[in-house]
Design a protein around this motif. Sequence first.
Motif, PDB file in Angstrom:
ATOM      1  N   PHE A  77     -21.259 -51.988 -32.898  1.00 15.36           N
ATOM      2  CA  PHE A  77     -20.233 -51.793 -31.874  1.00 15.36           C
ATOM      3  C   PHE A  77     -18.845 -52.140 -32.421  1.00 15.36           C
ATOM      4  CE2 PHE A  77     -23.750 -52.294 -28.658  1.00 15.36           C
ATOM      5  CZ  PHE A  77     -23.694 -50.988 -28.228  1.00 15.36           C
ATOM      6  N   ARG A  81     -15.722 -49.428 -32.732  1.00 18.95           N
ATOM      7  CA  ARG A  81     -14.483 -49.684 -32.015  1.00 18.95           C
ATOM      8  C   ARG A  81     -13.299 -49.831 -32.968  1.00 18.95           C
ATOM      9  NH1 ARG A  81     -12.536 -51.231 -26.688  1.00 18.95           N
ATOM     10  NH2 ARG A  81     -14.566 -50.399 -26.156  1.00 18.95           N
ATOM     11  N   TYR A  88     -15.283 -46.691 -26.019  1.00 17.55           N
ATOM     12  CA  TYR A  88     -16.477 -46.626 -25.177  1.00 17.55           C
ATOM     13  C   TYR A  88     -16.369 -47.745 -24.148  1.00 17.55           C
ATOM     14  CZ  TYR A  88     -17.784 -50.107 -28.667  1.00 17.55           C
ATOM     15  OH  TYR A  88     -17.775 -51.177 -29.514  1.00 17.55           O
ATOM     16  N   VAL A  93     -22.075 -52.088 -24.151  1.00 14.57           N
ATOM     17  CA  VAL A  93     -22.390 -53.238 -25.010  1.00 14.57           C
ATOM     18  C   VAL A  93     -23.217 -54.255 -24.227  1.00 14.57           C
ATOM     19  CG1 VAL A  93     -21.419 -55.110 -26.397  1.00 14.57           C
ATOM     20  CG2 VAL A  93     -20.276 -52.888 -26.321  1.00 14.57           C
TER      21      VAL A  93
END
Length: 144
Positions: A77, A81, A88, A93
């Motif tokens: 993640f 990012r 997102y 997450v």
Amino acid sequence: MAAAKGFGDPKKEQAKPQQAQQQQAAPQQQPEPAAPAPARRAVVRETPQVVVDRMFRRILVFTGVPVFTGMALFPLFYYLRVVMDIEYPLWIVYVSQVLTFGGGLFGITYGALSASWDPTREGSAMGWSEMQANLSILLNRNKQ
């Protein structure tokens, strides 16, 4: 001489050590123990070491896979990012972490219940039939 206010009478203070000595000198009487309850035969059953080792291996697998997957998702993640600059929603997450770490908690129970409790039989790879059999054993014992 008058005693200082709030510190009691000096004559009474001298009598206290004498009372304490008398109480120590008196034999301590302990209450008699109640009549022993009728002896019950406790059934002690040990889990064979083979079954314990089988449970431990299954718990490690069914807990380890989801937990390490959840830990691997953190850098993924972050990479998406920061490096790839992909936006997102943050709830993705949160949901993924709840599912993976929650799956690890579920893996503890499933690992113990899906192992064959018969020391002579290994059981299947996923242990679904063993889990059903062991769960019925647990539920029937509670009813007795």
